[in-house]
Design an enzyme around this catalytic site. Sequence first.
Site, short mmCIF file in Angstrom:
data_model
loop_
_atom_site.label_atom_id
_atom_site.label_comp_id
_atom_site.label_asym_id
_atom_site.label_seq_id
_atom_site.Cartn_x
_atom_site.Cartn_y
_atom_site.Cartn_z
N ASP A 77 0.88 -1.17 0.00
CA ASP A 77 0.00 0.00 0.00
C ASP A 77 0.92 1.22 0.00
OD1 ASP A 77 -2.19 -1.64 0.28
OD2 ASP A 77 -2.86 -0.80 2.19
N HIS B 62 5.01 -7.32 -0.07
CA HIS B 62 4.66 -8.59 -0.72
C HIS B 62 5.36 -8.68 -2.07
CE1 HIS B 62 1.05 -9.41 2.00
NE2 HIS B 62 1.46 -8.20 2.35
N SER C 243 8.39 4.31 4.46
CA SER C 243 9.60 4.26 3.66
C SER C 243 9.27 4.19 2.18
CB SER C 243 10.48 3.09 4.08
OG SER C 243 11.79 3.27 3.58
#
Length: 262
Positions: A86, A142, A226
Site C-alpha cells: 500500500d 509482498h 519508507s
Amino acid sequence: MRRTLYRLMIELTNGRFTSYTLRKFAQSRLSSIIIPSYAKVFQINQDEMEKGLKEYRTLHELFTRKLKEGKRSIDTDASSIVSPVDGVFADHGPIEDTKTFDIKGKRYSIVDMLGNEERAQRYAGGTYMVIYLSPSHYHRIHSPLSGSVTERFVLGRKSYPVNAAGMEYGKEPLSKNYRSVTEVNSDGEHMALVKVGAMFVNSIELLHERDTVQKGEEMAYFTFGSTVVLLFEKDMIEVVQELKSGQELRLGEKIATRLAHK
C-alpha cells in the site's frame, strides 16, 4: 545553502544512538500511550486492521500490523505485475543505458543502488518504478510477481528521509540509504525489489528466506514509512498507462503488464 543546512541537520541527529533510542521506545509498552494520537494524526484505517487499536501493545506492533483477511485482493492474471505494498505511486520511467534514472530532478545510479556494476548491467535499458509508504500505510511488503530468488543482500548504513524534502535535499536517498534488496528470476527475466530504509527507524525485517516467492506473498516489513523501488529488465514490462504520480496504490493492484505474457 538549503541543501547544505538540511544535510548538516540530518547528520547531527541521525546517529546510532538516536536510532537505537527511538527503536527501543517504539518496542516498549510505554509507547502504547501515544497509539491513539498516532492513529488519529495519521488517519489510520482501523476497519482494515487485524486487531482493534487497543490490542496493540506497542507502536512497533501497530507499525507492523497485519490486515484483516480479504481486505486486499491480488490480481491473478499471469501477465500482471502487482503493487507489492500500500503506498503512493511516486514515479516510473526508463533506466538509461548508463544505468541511471532521474526522479524529482535528481539522478540515481543503479550501480550505487545495487552495489556493483554486474548487478546493475542487468537493468540497463529497463524500467524503474517507485512507491512511497507514509507512516499511515500498511507496512508489509509482498512479492509483485512469482519466481525464484537469485540473491538477497543489504547495503548502506544511515538513511535520509524519503519524503519530499529528503528527495530534494538528501544524498540520493533511494540509492544511498540503508536498503535491503531481493532479486527474483521470473521465467528467465529479472526484477529487483529494493526496500529503502527510513530515517531514524532504519529497520527492514525479512519474513523468510525461501528460494521461491509467489505473487502476493508476504516477504518483509518496514518498521516505519519508507519507499520501495522496483527495477525491471529491458523489454520486460509495460507500466499501466493510467498510473499517475501521487496516486494511491493498494497491495495486489495491477501496476504493469509482462510483455512476454501479452
